[in-house]
Motif scaffolding. Structure first.
Motif, mmCIF file in Angstrom:
data_model
loop_
_atom_site.group_PDB
_atom_site.id
_atom_site.type_symbol
_atom_site.label_atom_id
_atom_site.label_comp_id
_atom_site.label_asym_id
_atom_site.label_seq_id
_atom_site.Cartn_x
_atom_site.Cartn_y
_atom_site.Cartn_z
ATOM 1 N N ASP A 161 0.855 -1.175 0.000
ATOM 2 C CA ASP A 161 0.000 0.000 0.000
ATOM 3 C C ASP A 161 0.894 1.229 0.000
ATOM 4 O O ASP A 161 2.131 1.121 0.006
ATOM 5 C CB ASP A 161 -0.942 0.011 1.214
ATOM 6 C CG ASP A 161 -0.204 -0.187 2.536
ATOM 7 O OD1 ASP A 161 0.974 0.212 2.628
ATOM 8 O OD2 ASP A 161 -0.798 -0.742 3.472
ATOM 9 N N ASN A 162 0.304 2.416 -0.030
ATOM 10 C CA ASN A 162 1.083 3.642 -0.069
ATOM 11 C C ASN A 162 1.873 3.862 1.216
ATOM 12 O O ASN A 162 2.925 4.519 1.199
ATOM 13 C CB ASN A 162 0.167 4.843 -0.331
ATOM 14 C CG ASN A 162 -0.276 4.916 -1.777
ATOM 15 O OD1 ASN A 162 0.451 4.507 -2.676
ATOM 16 N ND2 ASN A 162 -1.474 5.437 -2.011
ATOM 17 N N ALA A 163 1.386 3.322 2.327
ATOM 18 C CA ALA A 163 2.128 3.456 3.586
ATOM 19 C C ALA A 163 3.462 2.720 3.506
ATOM 20 O O ALA A 163 4.492 3.208 3.975
ATOM 21 C CB ALA A 163 1.294 2.921 4.745
ATOM 22 N N GLN A 164 3.457 1.551 2.882
ATOM 23 C CA GLN A 164 4.702 0.803 2.712
ATOM 24 C C GLN A 164 5.664 1.567 1.813
ATOM 25 O O GLN A 164 6.856 1.683 2.109
ATOM 26 C CB GLN A 164 4.423 -0.578 2.113
ATOM 27 C CG GLN A 164 5.709 -1.381 1.942
ATOM 28 C CD GLN A 164 5.554 -2.556 1.009
ATOM 29 O OE1 GLN A 164 4.590 -2.608 0.250
ATOM 30 N NE2 GLN A 164 6.481 -3.482 1.053
ATOM 31 N N LEU A 165 5.139 2.102 0.716
ATOM 32 C CA LEU A 165 5.982 2.859 -0.207
ATOM 33 C C LEU A 165 6.565 4.091 0.488
ATOM 34 O O LEU A 165 7.749 4.400 0.342
ATOM 35 C CB LEU A 165 5.154 3.273 -1.424
ATOM 36 C CG LEU A 165 5.832 4.199 -2.434
ATOM 37 C CD1 LEU A 165 7.139 3.609 -2.937
ATOM 38 C CD2 LEU A 165 4.893 4.481 -3.605
ATOM 39 N N MET A 166 5.747 4.792 1.271
ATOM 40 C CA MET A 166 6.225 5.973 1.968
ATOM 41 C C MET A 166 7.299 5.610 2.991
ATOM 42 O O MET A 166 8.279 6.333 3.169
ATOM 43 C CB MET A 166 5.047 6.666 2.660
ATOM 44 C CG MET A 166 5.381 8.045 3.192
ATOM 45 S SD MET A 166 5.773 9.180 1.841
ATOM 46 C CE MET A 166 6.312 10.594 2.792
ATOM 47 N N ASN A 167 7.126 4.470 3.614
ATOM 48 C CA ASN A 167 8.112 4.005 4.592
ATOM 49 C C ASN A 167 9.471 3.791 3.922
ATOM 50 O O ASN A 167 10.519 4.171 4.456
ATOM 51 C CB ASN A 167 7.609 2.714 5.242
ATOM 52 C CG ASN A 167 8.335 2.379 6.529
ATOM 53 O OD1 ASN A 167 9.524 2.546 6.634
ATOM 54 N ND2 ASN A 167 7.585 1.885 7.502
#
Length: 481
Positions: free
Chosen positions: A161-167
């Protein structure tokens, strides 16, 4: 247990969480390096195919058990290889205890996948391992593109998800002391190998974080390799070697992805090893081999919005550091004025790159950037400064078939009235295309009598090499005509 389909599908995102074990990424592949960037792109490897839901469920289960079994604080004290071995040992024990049936190949894929998520950049790891990729472009969690062989391709790599990418984006930029979040959503950074990274995060990026990585080849390209790839002809390459050696002030012009930084790296090979070179970059990516190099990098503002160090600050400070050559990774703004002053005050052989589509447009952009910087100098004065500072403009271009070509080697001659006069030593003509759609062309001489850099070449003892290269360039043009 699960098919031999590989890497892409949802992958774990940054640091794992004990509360929410996340599915992870596929096994790392290391295909052989593709030397010629202009070669047709290879067919998709099996590792580019998505994995089954069964695989990700199994990985989530094993990952949850790993988080319970491992001491992350102790793991952080280990070097990368030792940490990877520790994780692999624990996962092997978990697989045995839970009676998970896997083939040796499947188990290796799973081990690599989880190690990359915990210690590396998750789904990006197999792409970073490939040396035939020029750019990695992540448009939100679900779509990742690469450029290989001069063409852009959609891959099956995706994030959970985008949270993983942002991390993962935060992990990358934090390694060079920078940050990216809602209050500072744009960031330039670099990887350990010098690859350039740009991140733009929500709310500016509407569909999730956009991550762009300009990858460096593991083996640094040289002019001789560019010549073999067809980017420049042999006599043209000889002229560039002479220009780099005899301390001409050079601006490399070209569009995005045209190979400007690669060409700048190639030209720096011909700087003498006893010269003091200072480089100024937004994200340090130049790969100079000389022993006396000082590398400077800009700094963004802090949380309070202060403390920024701009490119202009770096270029101005260079003049106090006793440089013999100043190299600016990319000229974007009013630092153009300071670079021209440096070129015109005894720092011969300075170099920089600039976004422009033609040598004439390059000169206009320099003038525009200085004017936008607030300098209230008459237009004629600015042009006279440009003429007295810049000796050669080298134009690079990415052609419509994806190949890169050096299309112009242009001298800045002087002023005639209010107009800057230039002359081309070499130009590239497109003659047609082959049955595969690859462009066919030639580098030819423009037939000028004696170039302006002749006296400089004679001063350095290279006038015979220059004469031979110009004669060969003209002869090649007649043969190909």
């Amino acid at each position: 247990m699960f098919g031999k389909r590989q890497q892409t599908a949802p992958a774990l995102a940054g640091a794992p969480s004990a509360a929410a074990p996340a599915p992870m990424r596929a096994a790392e592949q290391r295909p052989a390096a593709v030397e010629a960037r202009r070669a047709p792109p290879p067919p998709p490897a099996p590792a580019d195919m998505p994995r089954s839901d069964e695989y990700y469920q199994m990985k989530s289960m094993i990952f949850g058990a790993l988080i319970e079994a491992i001491d992350l604080s102790q793991l952080a004290k280990l070097d990368g290889e030792s940490a990877r071995e520790e994780i692999r040992d624990i996962i092997n024990e978990i697989i045995s205890l839970k009676n998970v049936v896997l083939s040796i190949a499947e188990q290796e894929e799973l081990l690599d996948d989880i190690c990359n998520d915990v210690l590396g950049y998750g789904p990006l790891e197999p792409l970073l391992a490939r040396d035939d990729i020029a750019d990695i472009m992540v448009n939100g969690a679900g779509r990742t593109f690469i450029e290989t062989g001069g063409k852009i391709q959609l891959t099956s790599i995706r994030f959970r998800d985008n949270a993983q990418l942002m991390n993962i984006c935060q992990r990358i930029v934090s390694q060079v002391g920078r940050r990216v979040d809602e209050s500072s959503p744009i960031c330039d950074a670099r990887l350990a190998d010098g690859s350039r990274v740009n991140v733009i995060a929500p709310p500016l990026a509407i569909d999730g974080p956009a991550l762009t990585i300009r990858k460096f080849k593991k083996d640094k390209l040289t002019l001789d390799q560019l010549m073999r790839f067809g980017a420049i002809s042999p006599p043209g390459a000889e002229i560039l070697k002479i220009i780099g050696r005899v301390r001409c002030n050079i601006v490399i012009s070209g569009g995005t992805g045209s190979g400007k930084t690669t060409l700048l790296n190639c030209l720096t090979n011909y700087i003498e090893h006893d010269e003091r070179v200072i480089t100024c970059e937004d994200a340090a990516e130049l790969q100079l081999q000389q022993p006396h190099v000082v590398r400077l990098e800009t700094r963004p503002p802090n949380l309070e919005g202060s403390g920024a160090i701009t490119m202009r600050d770096l270029v101005k400070n260079c003049l106090r550091m006793r440089p013999e050559r100043i190299i600016v990774g990319e000229v974007r703004g009013p630092e153009a004025f300071d670079l021209l002053q440096a070129m015109n005050t005894g720092h011969d052989g300075s170099m920089g790159t600039l976004h422009a589509n033609t040598p004439r447009e390059c000169l206009s952009r320099i003038e525009s950037m200085i004017t936008m910087g607030g300098f209230s100098l008459p237009s004629k004065t600015l042009r006279e400064m440009i003429c007295s500072s810049i000796d050669v403009i080298i134009q690079a271009q990415r052609m419509r078939d994806g190949s890169r070509r050096i299309t112009h080697i242009t001298e800045v001659m002087g002023m005639e009235g209010d107009v800057i006069i230039t002359q081309d030593l070499m130009v590239y003509d497109i003659l047609g295309e082959d049955p595969n759609g690859r462009l066919i062309g030639r580098h030819r001489s423009t037939g000028i009598g004696r170039p302006r850099l002749w006296e400089r070449a004679r001063y350095f003892g290279d006038e015979q090499r220059l004469a031979a290269a110009l004669d060969q360039l003209e002869a090649d043009g007649r043969v190909d005509a």
